[in-house]
Design a protein around this motif. Structure first.
Motif, mmCIF file in Angstrom:
data_model
loop_
_atom_site.group_PDB
_atom_site.id
_atom_site.type_symbol
_atom_site.label_atom_id
_atom_site.label_comp_id
_atom_site.label_asym_id
_atom_site.label_seq_id
_atom_site.Cartn_x
_atom_site.Cartn_y
_atom_site.Cartn_z
ATOM 1 N N THR A 16 0.835 -1.209 0.000
ATOM 2 C CA THR A 16 0.000 0.000 0.000
ATOM 3 C C THR A 16 0.871 1.261 0.000
ATOM 4 N N LEU A 17 2.015 1.170 0.674
ATOM 5 C CA LEU A 17 2.910 2.335 0.716
ATOM 6 C C LEU A 17 3.423 2.667 -0.681
ATOM 7 N N VAL A 18 3.880 1.644 -1.400
ATOM 8 C CA VAL A 18 4.397 1.853 -2.757
ATOM 9 C C VAL A 18 3.280 2.337 -3.676
ATOM 10 N N LEU A 19 2.112 1.725 -3.528
ATOM 11 C CA LEU A 19 0.975 2.148 -4.350
ATOM 12 C C LEU A 19 0.654 3.616 -4.102
ATOM 13 N N LEU A 20 0.664 4.019 -2.810
ATOM 14 C CA LEU A 20 0.357 5.412 -2.479
ATOM 15 C C LEU A 20 1.398 6.370 -3.055
ATOM 16 N N ILE A 21 2.675 5.998 -2.946
ATOM 17 C CA ILE A 21 3.721 6.884 -3.502
ATOM 18 C C ILE A 21 3.502 7.028 -5.005
ATOM 19 N N GLY A 22 3.205 5.909 -5.675
ATOM 20 C CA GLY A 22 2.957 5.948 -7.113
ATOM 21 C C GLY A 22 1.775 6.839 -7.468
ATOM 22 N N LEU A 42 9.654 -6.320 -4.668
ATOM 23 C CA LEU A 42 8.976 -5.089 -5.087
ATOM 24 C C LEU A 42 9.886 -3.881 -4.879
ATOM 25 N N TYR A 43 10.507 -3.808 -3.700
ATOM 26 C CA TYR A 43 11.364 -2.653 -3.411
ATOM 27 C C TYR A 43 12.558 -2.595 -4.371
ATOM 28 N N VAL A 44 13.170 -3.757 -4.616
ATOM 29 C CA VAL A 44 14.339 -3.754 -5.504
ATOM 30 C C VAL A 44 13.931 -3.312 -6.919
ATOM 31 N N ILE A 45 12.789 -3.839 -7.382
ATOM 32 C CA ILE A 45 12.344 -3.504 -8.742
ATOM 33 C C ILE A 45 12.067 -2.006 -8.879
ATOM 34 N N ILE A 46 11.288 -1.461 -7.946
ATOM 35 C CA ILE A 46 10.943 -0.045 -8.104
ATOM 36 C C ILE A 46 12.143 0.856 -7.815
ATOM 37 N N ALA A 47 13.073 0.368 -6.979
ATOM 38 C CA ALA A 47 14.306 1.149 -6.792
ATOM 39 C C ALA A 47 15.011 1.283 -8.130
ATOM 40 N N PRO A 76 15.716 -1.237 -19.046
ATOM 41 C CA PRO A 76 15.162 -2.602 -19.146
ATOM 42 C C PRO A 76 15.379 -3.437 -17.888
ATOM 43 N N ILE A 77 16.377 -3.088 -17.062
ATOM 44 C CA ILE A 77 16.702 -3.930 -15.897
ATOM 45 C C ILE A 77 15.490 -4.175 -14.981
ATOM 46 N N PRO A 78 14.805 -3.103 -14.521
ATOM 47 C CA PRO A 78 13.662 -3.388 -13.641
ATOM 48 C C PRO A 78 12.582 -4.232 -14.334
ATOM 49 N N PHE A 79 12.424 -4.041 -15.646
ATOM 50 C CA PHE A 79 11.406 -4.838 -16.339
ATOM 51 C C PHE A 79 11.831 -6.298 -16.446
ATOM 52 N N PHE A 80 13.131 -6.523 -16.646
ATOM 53 C CA PHE A 80 13.613 -7.901 -16.684
ATOM 54 C C PHE A 80 13.411 -8.556 -15.307
ATOM 55 N N MET A 81 13.705 -7.771 -14.264
ATOM 56 C CA MET A 81 13.511 -8.291 -12.906
ATOM 57 C C MET A 81 12.045 -8.616 -12.659
ATOM 58 N N MET A 82 11.166 -7.834 -13.247
ATOM 59 C CA MET A 82 9.729 -8.072 -13.090
ATOM 60 C C MET A 82 9.359 -9.445 -13.673
ATOM 61 N N THR A 83 9.947 -9.768 -14.838
ATOM 62 C CA THR A 83 9.684 -11.070 -15.459
ATOM 63 C C THR A 83 10.187 -12.190 -14.563
ATOM 64 N N VAL A 84 11.438 -12.066 -14.113
ATOM 65 C CA VAL A 84 12.035 -13.086 -13.252
ATOM 66 C C VAL A 84 11.200 -13.242 -11.985
ATOM 67 N N PHE A 85 10.821 -12.101 -11.423
ATOM 68 C CA PHE A 85 9.987 -12.039 -10.218
ATOM 69 C C PHE A 85 8.701 -12.845 -10.405
#
Lengths: 141, 458
Positions: free
Chosen positions: B164-170, B234-239, B274-283
Motif C-alpha cells: 500500500t505504501l508503494v501504491l500510495l507513492i505511485g 517489489l522494493y528492488v524492482i521499483i528502486a 530494461p533492468i527493472p522490467f527484466f527483474m519483473m519477469t524473473v519475479f
C-alpha cells in the motif's frame, strides 16, 4: 534473493536511490535552464511567435504532425518545414487544404486569416532555428 | 470479498473495459486512415481519432488504477474503505467528465472547443496527450485528490503494508506530476522540457510503482508466497525503476533544443531501464514456480506472468532498441516510436490492469474464480490480444526501419509522403493484426458472460 539481503535493505535502496536521483535530475534541470537561452534564442520570441504557437496548439497540429520529432507520425515533420518549404509555400499549402484527392491523407481547412498564417509561419521559423544537435538528419525531416 | 466496501471497484473495472473497447475501435479507424487517407474525412479527421484513442487509453487506465486501489487497499489495510460513498460519487464525475471530453473532441472543432473552455485564460491544450480542455484537466486534479484522500485515510486507519505504501507513492506521484500539464510557456523548448515531466515521469516513473504494487498484490494472492519475499522484490524492482528512469528522462532531451550533455545522461541511464522490467519477469515466474497453493484462478496467474514478459519486451527491449542517442538520431519520431509505444503500454499497463481485473472481478461477483469454461475463453483472449500486439509491433517496426532507410539514411532521401506510400503494405498488415486484437477483446468481454461448469465459491 538471498536471506542476508533483507526487505529493509531493499527499502533503503529504494528511498535512497529515489531521493538521490530525483535531486540529481533537478540539478541537471537547473543546469539545463542556465544553458538553454543560448540554444533556443528566446530573444527572438516575438508576439507573432507567441500567437503562432497558440494557433499551432488550438488547431491540434500535433495530432498529425511531429514537431522536433514529437507528436503523431501521420504527416510530415514541421520543425524544419520553414527551411524545407519556405514561408510562401507553407501559407499557400494551408490555404489549399483539403486536397480532396481520393484515397490520400487529408488535412482539414482551418480558415486562418492572413495575419494568423503569418503568426504561424513566424512560430515555425523560430522553431527551425532552435539548436537541435543537428536533428533531423536531412531536410526531409 | 473480505470487506464490503471493496465492491466500489466493480463499476470502475466495467468502465475501464468499456473505454478500452472504444480505444481499440478508434485505433482501427486511425490504422485504416494510414492506408485509406480520406476514410471518414472530414467527419473524423486523423487528429481527432488519435486524441480519442490516446485519451481513452489514459482515462481507462486511470479507471483501472483507481478500481484496483479501491479493491486492494481495504484488503491490505484490513479495514473498510474510508468513504465508499465518495468513491461512488467520484466514479460518476470521472465517467461523465471523460464522456463529455470525448464528445467535445468528436462534435466540436478543436479551436472552438478551446475557445469555449477557457483555453484563452490558461492555454494548456493542443499538446500531445494533454489535449484535454481546461475544465477536464481541473476535474482530473479534483477527482485525483479526492480519490487520494479516500485511499490515504484508509491506509492511515488500517494496517500499513509495503504494497500500500508503494501504491500510495505511485498514485501521489501521478497526481503531483500531472500538475506540470498546467505549465505551458510560449518557449517551445521549455514547454517540451516540462511536458516530459508529466509524460515520462508518469509512464517510466511513478506508474511503474503502481504497476509493481498491483503485480505484487496479485502474486501474493495467487501464489501464497511469503509477503516478506514478494515485498523485498517489489522494493528492488521499483528502486531500479527510479534509479534508471529519472535520469533516463534524458533520452527525450536529445533533439528538442536541450544541451548535448543529455545525449550521454539519456543514453547511459535509459539503457539501464530494461533492468527493472527484466527483474519483473524473473519475479513473476519465480513466485509462481515457488507457489505454496494452487489458486483456482488460472487466468489471473496467466495475466500476471504475461505482464512480466510483455512489459519487458515492450518497454524494455523495444525501448532499448532506439534509446541510444546515435540510433535515436535516425529513429526519433518514426514508426519505431509507435511500435515501442504500442507494446510498452499493452505489456505494462494494459496487462497489469487486466491482471487485477482478472483476479478481483470473480471475487467481486462472489466466487474465488470463474468457471473452467469462462477461464478457458479468457485465456484464449489473452493469447489472441497478446499475439496480435506482438504482430502490430513487428509490422510497425518493419515500417519504421524502411521509413528510416528511405527518408533519412539513403543517399537520395525521399519525402515523408513518398516514403509512406512505399511502406503501406506494413500498415495494411498492422491493421489486420488490429482486427485480430479486436476479436481477442470481444472474446475477453464474452468471458464475463459465460455461465455453466463448476464454480469455486469464495
Amino acid at each position: 534473493m538471498s536471506a542476508t539481503f533483507t526487505k529493509s535493505m531493499a527499502r533503503n535502496i529504494f528511498y535512497g536511490g529515489a531521493v538521490f536521483f530525483f535531486l540529481l535530475f533537478v540539478g541537471l534541470t537547473f543546469d539545463t535552464m542556465q544553458v538553454l537561452p543560448k540554444r533556443d534564442h528566446r530573444e527572438n520570441i516575438t508576439p507573432e511567435v507567441v500567437r503562432g504557437k497558440h494557433i499551432w496548439e488550438t488547431r491540434d497540429c500535433i495530432g498529425c504532425h511531429t514537431l522536433l520529432g514529437e507528436g503523431a507520425y501521420f504527416a510530415p515533420e514541421l520543425g524544419n518545414v520553414y527551411k524545407r518549404r519556405g514561408p510562401e509555400f507553407i501559407k499557400a499549402w494551408i490555404k489549399a487544404q483539403p486536397t480532396g484527392a481520393p484515397g490520400r491523407r487529408q488535412m482539414p481547412q482551418f480558415h486562418l486569416t492572413d495575419a494568423q498564417l503569418n503568426d504561424l509561419v513566424a512560430f515555425l521559423k523560430w522553431t527551425s532555428e532552435i539548436n537541435t544537435n543537428n536533428w533531423p538528419p536531412n531536410i526531409e525531416g | 470479498m473480505q470487506y464490503k466496501s471493496q465492491a466500489v471497484a466493480k463499476p470502475y473495472f466495467i468502465a475501464a473495459i468499456g473505454l478500452f473497447t472504444g480505444q481499440i475501435l478508434f485505433g482501427l479507424i486511425m490504422g485504416l486512415q494510414y492506408v485509406v487517407g480520406d476514410f471518414l474525412f472530414p467527419e473524423i479527421p486523423f487528429n481527432v481519432a488519435r486524441m480519442v484513442h490516446t485519451n481513452l487509453l489514459i482515462v481507462w487506465l486511470l479507471f483501472g488504477f483507481m478500481g484496483s486501489a479501491y479493491y486492494l487497499v481495504p484488503e491490505e489495510s484490513e479495514t473498510e474503505l474510508f468513504s465508499p460513498k465518495l468513491a461512488q460519487v467520484l466514479f460518476w464525475i470521472f465517467l461523465l467528465a471523460g464522456a463529455a471530453t470525448v464528445l467535445g473532441y468528436l462534435l466540436v472543432p478543436y479551436a472552438t472547443l478551446a475557445r469555449m473552455t477557457g483555453n484563452n485564460i490558461l492555454a494548456t491544450m493542443g499538446r500531445e496527450f494533454l489535449e484535454q480542455p481546461l475544465p477536464t484537466k481541473v476535474g482530473i486534479v479534483i477527482v485525483a485528490l479526492a480519490f487520494l484522500f479516500n485511499i490515504t485515510m484508509t491506509v492511515l486507519k488500517g494496517r500499513k503494508t509495503s504494497i500500500t505504501l508503494v501504491l500510495l507513492i505511485g498514485l501521489w506521484g501521478l497526481a503531483v506530476f500531472f500538475l506540470f500539464s498546467f505549465y505551458n510557456p510560449s518557449n517551445l523548448v521549455l514547454d517540451k522540457y516540462f511536458w516530459w515531466w508529466v509524460v515520462h515521469l508518469w509512464v517510466e516513473g511513478v506508474w511503474e510503482l503502481i504497476l509493481g504494487a498491483l503485480l505484487a498484490f496479485v502474486l501474493i494472492k495467487v501464489t501464497g508466497v511469503d509477503r516478506e519475499v514478494i515485498e523485498k522484490w517489489l522494493y528492488v524492482i521499483i528502486a531500479m525503476s527510479l534509479i534508471t528512469g529519472l535520469i533516463g528522462t534524458g533520452h527525450h532531451y536529445y533533439w528538442i533544443g536541450t544541451p548535448e550533455s543529455w545525449l550521454w545522461f539519456g543514453s547511459v541511464f535509459s539503457a539501464l531501464e530494461p533492468i527493472p522490467f527484466f527483474m519483473m519477469t524473473v519475479f513473476a515466474f519465480n513466485m509462481v514456480n515457488r507457489r505454496r497453493r494452487e489458486h483456482p484462478n488460472k487466468a489471473a496467474t496467466l495475466w500476471a506472468l504475461g505482464t512480466g514478459v510483455m512489459s519487458f519486451l515492450g518497454a524494455g527491449v523495444w525501448g532499448f532498441l532506439h534509446t541510444l542517442a546515435p540510433v535515436n538520431y535516425y529513429t526519433h519520431g518514426t514508426q519505431i516510436t509507435a511500435a515501442h509505444g504500442h507494446m510498452a503500454f499493452y505489456g505494462a499497463y494494459v496487462m497489469v490492469v487486466i491482471t487485477m481485473i482478472s483476479y478481483a472481478m470473480p471475487v467481486l461477483r462472489g466466487r474465488a474464480a470463474n468457471s473452467e469454461r469462462a477461464q478457458v475463453l479468457e485465456m484464449w483472449s489473452f493469447w489472441i490480444m497478446t499475439v496480435s500486439i506482438v504482430f502490430i509491433t513487428l509490422f510497425l517496426t518493419a515500417a519504421g526501419i524502411l521509413q528510416v532507410w528511405l527518408q533519412r539514411i539513403s543517399a537520395t532521401p525521399m519525402g515523408f509522403m513518398a516514403t509512406q506510400d512505399q511502406i503501406s503494405l506494413f500498415y495494411w498488415l498492422r491493421e489486420i493484426s488490429g482486427v485480430f486484437f479486436l476479436v481477442g477483446l470481444v472474446l475477453y468481454i464474452a468471458s464475463f458472460f459465460i455461465k455453466g461448469g463448476k464454480t469455486v465459491s469464495a
